[in-house]
Write a protein that holds these residues in place. Structure first.
Motif, PDB file in Angstrom:
ATOM      1  N   VAL A   1      -4.808   2.794 -11.490  1.00 19.09           N
ATOM      2  CA  VAL A   1      -4.625   4.503 -11.691  1.00 19.09           C
ATOM      3  C   VAL A   1      -4.074   4.936 -13.098  1.00 19.09           C
TER       4      VAL A   1
ATOM      5  N   SER B   1       0.946  -1.050   0.003  1.00 21.65           N
ATOM      6  CA  SER B   1       0.084   0.050   0.066  1.00 21.65           C
ATOM      7  C   SER B   1       0.725   1.223   0.123  1.00 21.65           C
TER       8      SER B   1
ATOM      9  N   HIS C   1      -5.874  -1.760  -6.610  1.00 22.40           N
ATOM     10  CA  HIS C   1      -5.920  -0.414  -7.127  1.00 22.40           C
ATOM     11  C   HIS C   1      -5.282  -0.361  -8.734  1.00 22.40           C
TER      12      HIS C   1
ATOM     13  N   LEU D   1      -3.524   4.229  -1.716  1.00 23.12           N
ATOM     14  CA  LEU D   1      -3.579   3.022  -2.556  1.00 23.12           C
ATOM     15  C   LEU D   1      -3.412   1.918  -1.944  1.00 23.12           C
ATOM     16  N   ARG D   2      -3.993   0.686  -2.374  1.00 25.74           N
ATOM     17  CA  ARG D   2      -3.934  -0.569  -1.875  1.00 25.74           C
ATOM     18  C   ARG D   2      -3.718  -1.434  -2.931  1.00 25.74           C
ATOM     19  N   GLU D   3      -3.395  -2.818  -2.452  1.00 29.16           N
ATOM     20  CA  GLU D   3      -3.472  -3.921  -3.622  1.00 29.16           C
ATOM     21  C   GLU D   3      -4.791  -3.924  -4.387  1.00 29.16           C
TER      22      GLU D   3
END
Length: 112
Positions: free
Chosen positions: A88, A70, A86, A82-84
Motif C-alpha cells: 500500500v 490482517s 498487500h 488488508l491481508r498478507e
C-alpha cells in the motif's frame, strides 16, 4: 561496511523519531545504518493500531507491506481491508493508520 544483516527478533520495539511512532515499531533502518529512508517492522497485536498521521509538513511518502495477519488501513476515515501480501502507498496529505484484525498484523513500513 559492505553489508549488514539484522534479524527483526533482535530489534527492540518502541517509539522512534517518526511522527507516527508507535510502541510496536522496530526501527530496522537504524540498526542497518541507513540514512536515505526509514524502515520499520510494526508488529500489531490483535485490535492494536498505529498512530493516525499525515505527512503534509514533511512530504514523506509511506509504503506498507503486509507480511503476516490482517487488518484495516484507515485513510481519511475510510476503512480498507488488508491481508498478507498487500502493498500500500498513501498520499502525503491523507490521514492514515493501520488497525490489526483478530489475528494481529505485521507490516513493513518504508518512509522516504
Amino acid at each position: 561496511m559492505s553489508y549488514r544483516i539484522v534479524h527483526s527478533d533482535d530489534v527492540e520495539e518502541g517509539r522512534g523519531p517518526h511522527p507516527a511512532g508507535s510502541p510496536f515499531d522496530k526501527r530496522i533502518s537504524e540498526r542497518l545504518g541507513l540514512a536515505a529512508f526509514e524502515m520499520y517492522k510494526v508488529q500489531l497485536p490483535p485490535g492494536a493500531a498505529t498512530e493516525p498521521h499525515d505527512h503534509v509538513c514533511d512530504g514523506v511518502e509511506d509504503a506498507y507491506a503486509i507480511v503476516r495477519g490482517s487488518g484495516w488501513l484507515v485513510v481519511d476515515g475510510t476503512e480498507v481491508p488488508l491481508r498478507e501480501g498487500h502493498f500500500v502507498a498513501v498520499s502525503t496529505q491523507s490521514v492514515r493508520f493501520v488497525r490489526a484484525g483478530d489475528d494481529g498484523c505485521d507490516l513493513l513500513a518504508v518512509c522516504a
